[in-house]
Design a protein around this motif. Sequence first.
Motif, PDB file in Angstrom:
ATOM      1  N   GLU A 102       0.837  -1.200   0.000  1.00 40.44           N
ATOM      2  CA  GLU A 102       0.000   0.000   0.000  1.00 40.44           C
ATOM      3  C   GLU A 102       0.873   1.252   0.000  1.00 40.44           C
ATOM      4  OE1 GLU A 102      -2.671  -0.180   3.279  1.00 40.44           O
ATOM      5  OE2 GLU A 102      -3.795  -1.907   2.498  1.00 40.44           O
ATOM      6  N   GLU A 103       2.017   1.166   0.656  1.00 35.79           N
ATOM      7  CA  GLU A 103       2.931   2.300   0.676  1.00 35.79           C
ATOM      8  C   GLU A 103       3.676   2.444  -0.648  1.00 35.79           C
ATOM      9  OE1 GLU A 103       5.572   1.694   3.945  1.00 35.79           O
ATOM     10  OE2 GLU A 103       3.978   1.456   5.436  1.00 35.79           O
ATOM     11  N   ASP A 104       3.900   1.299  -1.334  1.00 34.91           N
ATOM     12  CA  ASP A 104       4.680   1.309  -2.587  1.00 34.91           C
ATOM     13  C   ASP A 104       4.006   0.365  -3.593  1.00 34.91           C
ATOM     14  OD1 ASP A 104       6.570   1.513  -4.535  1.00 34.91           O
ATOM     15  OD2 ASP A 104       8.191   0.516  -3.411  1.00 34.91           O
ATOM     16  N   PRO A 105       2.865   0.774  -4.173  1.00 29.57           N
ATOM     17  CA  PRO A 105       2.042  -0.117  -5.005  1.00 29.57           C
ATOM     18  C   PRO A 105       2.760  -0.677  -6.224  1.00 29.57           C
ATOM     19  CG  PRO A 105       0.895   1.934  -4.495  1.00 29.57           C
ATOM     20  CD  PRO A 105       2.303   2.116  -4.071  1.00 29.57           C
ATOM     21  N   GLY A 106       3.771  -0.001  -6.720  1.00 28.94           N
ATOM     22  CA  GLY A 106       4.446  -0.459  -7.926  1.00 28.94           C
ATOM     23  C   GLY A 106       5.635  -1.364  -7.684  1.00 28.94           C
ATOM     24  N   ASN A 107       5.858  -1.766  -6.464  1.00 28.06           N
ATOM     25  CA  ASN A 107       7.037  -2.570  -6.109  1.00 28.06           C
ATOM     26  C   ASN A 107       6.852  -4.006  -6.598  1.00 28.06           C
ATOM     27  OD1 ASN A 107       9.008  -4.172  -4.667  1.00 28.06           O
ATOM     28  ND2 ASN A 107       9.289  -2.421  -3.303  1.00 28.06           N
ATOM     29  N   VAL A 108       7.551  -4.373  -7.665  1.00 35.15           N
ATOM     30  CA  VAL A 108       7.414  -5.695  -8.268  1.00 35.15           C
ATOM     31  C   VAL A 108       7.891  -6.796  -7.321  1.00 35.15           C
ATOM     32  CG1 VAL A 108       8.130  -7.179 -10.201  1.00 35.15           C
ATOM     33  CG2 VAL A 108       7.658  -4.748 -10.592  1.00 35.15           C
ATOM     34  N   HIS A 109       8.945  -6.509  -6.583  1.00 38.54           N
ATOM     35  CA  HIS A 109       9.484  -7.497  -5.644  1.00 38.54           C
ATOM     36  C   HIS A 109       8.445  -7.844  -4.579  1.00 38.54           C
ATOM     37  CE1 HIS A 109      12.343  -9.649  -3.146  1.00 38.54           C
ATOM     38  NE2 HIS A 109      12.091  -8.833  -2.126  1.00 38.54           N
ATOM     39  N   LEU A 110       7.734  -6.817  -4.062  1.00 36.32           N
ATOM     40  CA  LEU A 110       6.714  -7.077  -3.058  1.00 36.32           C
ATOM     41  C   LEU A 110       5.528  -7.830  -3.646  1.00 36.32           C
ATOM     42  CD1 LEU A 110       6.654  -3.765  -0.970  1.00 36.32           C
ATOM     43  CD2 LEU A 110       7.285  -6.043  -0.164  1.00 36.32           C
ATOM     44  N   MET A 111       5.175  -7.512  -4.879  1.00 37.50           N
ATOM     45  CA  MET A 111       4.087  -8.253  -5.537  1.00 37.50           C
ATOM     46  C   MET A 111       4.438  -9.737  -5.631  1.00 37.50           C
ATOM     47  SD  MET A 111       3.054  -5.758  -8.717  1.00 37.50           S
ATOM     48  CE  MET A 111       2.679  -4.014  -8.473  1.00 37.50           C
ATOM     49  N   ARG A 112       5.691  -9.998  -5.963  1.00 38.34           N
ATOM     50  CA  ARG A 112       6.150 -11.384  -6.065  1.00 38.34           C
ATOM     51  C   ARG A 112       6.057 -12.079  -4.698  1.00 38.34           C
ATOM     52  NH1 ARG A 112       9.409 -15.033  -8.737  1.00 38.34           N
ATOM     53  NH2 ARG A 112      11.048 -16.018  -7.490  1.00 38.34           N
ATOM     54  N   GLN A 113       6.429 -11.368  -3.645  1.00 41.76           N
ATOM     55  CA  GLN A 113       6.383 -11.963  -2.306  1.00 41.76           C
ATOM     56  C   GLN A 113       4.947 -12.276  -1.886  1.00 41.76           C
ATOM     57  OE1 GLN A 113       9.435 -12.787  -1.391  1.00 41.76           O
ATOM     58  NE2 GLN A 113       9.900 -11.588  -3.250  1.00 41.76           N
ATOM     59  N   ALA A 114       4.003 -11.402  -2.245  1.00 45.96           N
ATOM     60  CA  ALA A 114       2.594 -11.633  -1.918  1.00 45.96           C
ATOM     61  C   ALA A 114       2.076 -12.905  -2.569  1.00 45.96           C
ATOM     62  CB  ALA A 114       1.751 -10.436  -2.348  1.00 45.96           C
ATOM     63  N   THR A 115       2.664 -13.279  -3.709  1.00 46.69           N
ATOM     64  CA  THR A 115       2.287 -14.533  -4.377  1.00 46.69           C
ATOM     65  C   THR A 115       3.026 -15.719  -3.775  1.00 46.69           C
ATOM     66  OG1 THR A 115       1.899 -13.336  -6.441  1.00 46.69           O
ATOM     67  CG2 THR A 115       2.208 -15.727  -6.591  1.00 46.69           C
ATOM     68  N   LEU A 116       4.332 -15.554  -3.541  1.00 46.02           N
ATOM     69  CA  LEU A 116       5.162 -16.653  -3.049  1.00 46.02           C
ATOM     70  C   LEU A 116       4.814 -17.078  -1.629  1.00 46.02           C
ATOM     71  CD1 LEU A 116       8.702 -15.619  -4.372  1.00 46.02           C
ATOM     72  CD2 LEU A 116       7.230 -17.434  -5.252  1.00 46.02           C
ATOM     73  N   VAL A 117       4.294 -16.151  -0.815  1.00 47.40           N
ATOM     74  CA  VAL A 117       4.059 -16.460   0.598  1.00 47.40           C
ATOM     75  C   VAL A 117       3.083 -17.620   0.771  1.00 47.40           C
ATOM     76  CG1 VAL A 117       2.121 -14.856   0.986  1.00 47.40           C
ATOM     77  CG2 VAL A 117       3.683 -15.419   2.864  1.00 47.40           C
ATOM     78  N   HIS A 118       2.192 -17.821  -0.194  1.00 46.32           N
ATOM     79  CA  HIS A 118       1.204 -18.899  -0.082  1.00 46.32           C
ATOM     80  C   HIS A 118       1.849 -20.275  -0.192  1.00 46.32           C
ATOM     81  CE1 HIS A 118      -2.083 -16.037  -0.096  1.00 46.32           C
ATOM     82  NE2 HIS A 118      -1.533 -15.435  -1.148  1.00 46.32           N
ATOM     83  N   ASN A 119       2.978 -20.375  -0.868  1.00 46.55           N
ATOM     84  CA  ASN A 119       3.676 -21.655  -1.020  1.00 46.55           C
ATOM     85  C   ASN A 119       4.961 -21.739  -0.205  1.00 46.55           C
ATOM     86  OD1 ASN A 119       1.826 -22.775  -2.951  1.00 46.55           O
ATOM     87  ND2 ASN A 119       2.722 -21.427  -4.513  1.00 46.55           N
TER      88      ASN A 119
END
Length: 547
Positions: free
Chosen positions: A79-96
């Motif tokens: 929410e603080e950095d919506p364009g952060n690709v690395h964080l987007m990747r982590q939001a997906t990876l955390v489920h596995n």
Amino acid sequence: MPQWTDDQQQVIDSREKNMLVSAAAGSGKTAVLVERIIQRILDEEKPIDVDRIVVVTFTKAAAAEMRERILLAINGKLEEDPGNVHLMRQATLVHNAQITTIDSFCNYIVRNHFHEIDLEPDYRIGDEGEMLLMRRSVMDAMMQKEYEAAEEAGQDTFFYSFMNAYVRGNSDQAVTDMILRLFDKAQSYPWPKEWLQSLVDAYEVTSTQDLQESAWFAFLLDRLRIQVEEAKAKTERLMDLCRQPEGPIFYEKGLQQDLLLYEDILAFDEKMRFYDAFRDLKYGAIGRKPRGYDGDEVLLNRVKDGRDAIKKSMEKAKSDYGAFSLEEIVRQMQQIQPFVRELVRLTIHFMDDFAAYKRNKNVMDFNDIEHFALQILKDQRTKQTTPTAREFQAYYQEIMIDEYQDSNYIQEEILSSVSKEEIGGHNMFMVGDVKQSIYRFRNAKPQLFLEKFYSYEEDLQADNCLITLDQNFRSRKEIIDSVNFLFDRIMTPNFGDIDYQKGHRLSLGAQYEKIPERQDNRTEFIGIQTGSKEKEATFVASKIREL
């Protein structure tokens, strides 16, 4: 943004070291652990993906809560950095990501590498009730085979001698229960059969010299030394009471003599001189209350009853451990050894039959999964790590173990095998509180925690580092002071294997509003002992006197 203490910040920021965090109740352990993971993900110099961290905790609920808190933290950063690709990747990876229990992590290893140990891929995990029925069925069949084999062998078998020694009435349940207890104990070790054989080897003594060099005798002397050290510490506290205003100062001389006895015993480093000095311990009189004494009767009784309790405890230890000569101990161990060997043989027989039965049914329990995971990670013969283990070592950047005080030896071996320890790295992060270890009935080994607690350095530059989070943020000063007062006296190496006063005391972390002057905020202590009311009353009274 949370205001971290200096110690908490050190836990969050430390990198590339093995770290043990001794985190007391209410010290913010989970929040610190989540923040550490987030900071590793967001590290500007060496960011890592969340699925390259193994986070092992004790229950599924704790693992689910940990995963949810990490995801919430990631989403908050997004929410603080919506364009952060690395964080987007982590939001997906955390489920596995491997944020899970040790059972689930082992199952993950086995499911992905079953072919390496010739295991059928469609195995299932049996539920607790099903496994109990299977154990009983296998045990009944095994015992039947043992009876038949013994009948054929006649007098050439030790089986009947063993059964006659332990059977109660017409049932052999006492024996089968003993086998199952030993079997369960063995499952907590990486190599169960080797550990069982070590029990037999421990009784292989033919002389007093063998006995003195045995692990059994070393363990005995260690327990006796702890007993004497505790007696010395308690006596010193009683002497402090004697010196208080209106205290029974006339008891101090007798207590001083006790203290000298303990110090003389502890001065002996040589095994036999220490053992003989312990056996020769003799108490003198503590002293007499003078006529016309008008001091504090409560203090007097605390000192007198406290000394009586110390003396009684030491005399019992002498009776239990020092009543026999070394020659007599050797003779008794030689008599016991055949029975130990037979018990171990029966336990291994059951272990093999039970394993074959489960394989045939393609049903496993969590003990099996742990041992299968270890077979995948380490060669059973050489004890060297396998290529699969080395792949895990290269992939995982950190191994985090929550509730480390509840780990056992096989879990330690598994997690060490996937860490970078073998290749000279330092990426084991362990957090827990040995005071909260309550799972010994499940074969947890808090000794693992204590060994590291006393060997790791309180130095952030060390490869093996200890940080203590002892500040409690959820309790008032009155509660913390009362807890420390109580456990200073009852949580000792001889009672719980913990010296509470050495690194395990709580300290105040939070500030609360001042209590109204008229409010009674004293802590009430209630002791409960199961058994008869008479025994219960005696137990409570003795504990209060010791305080």
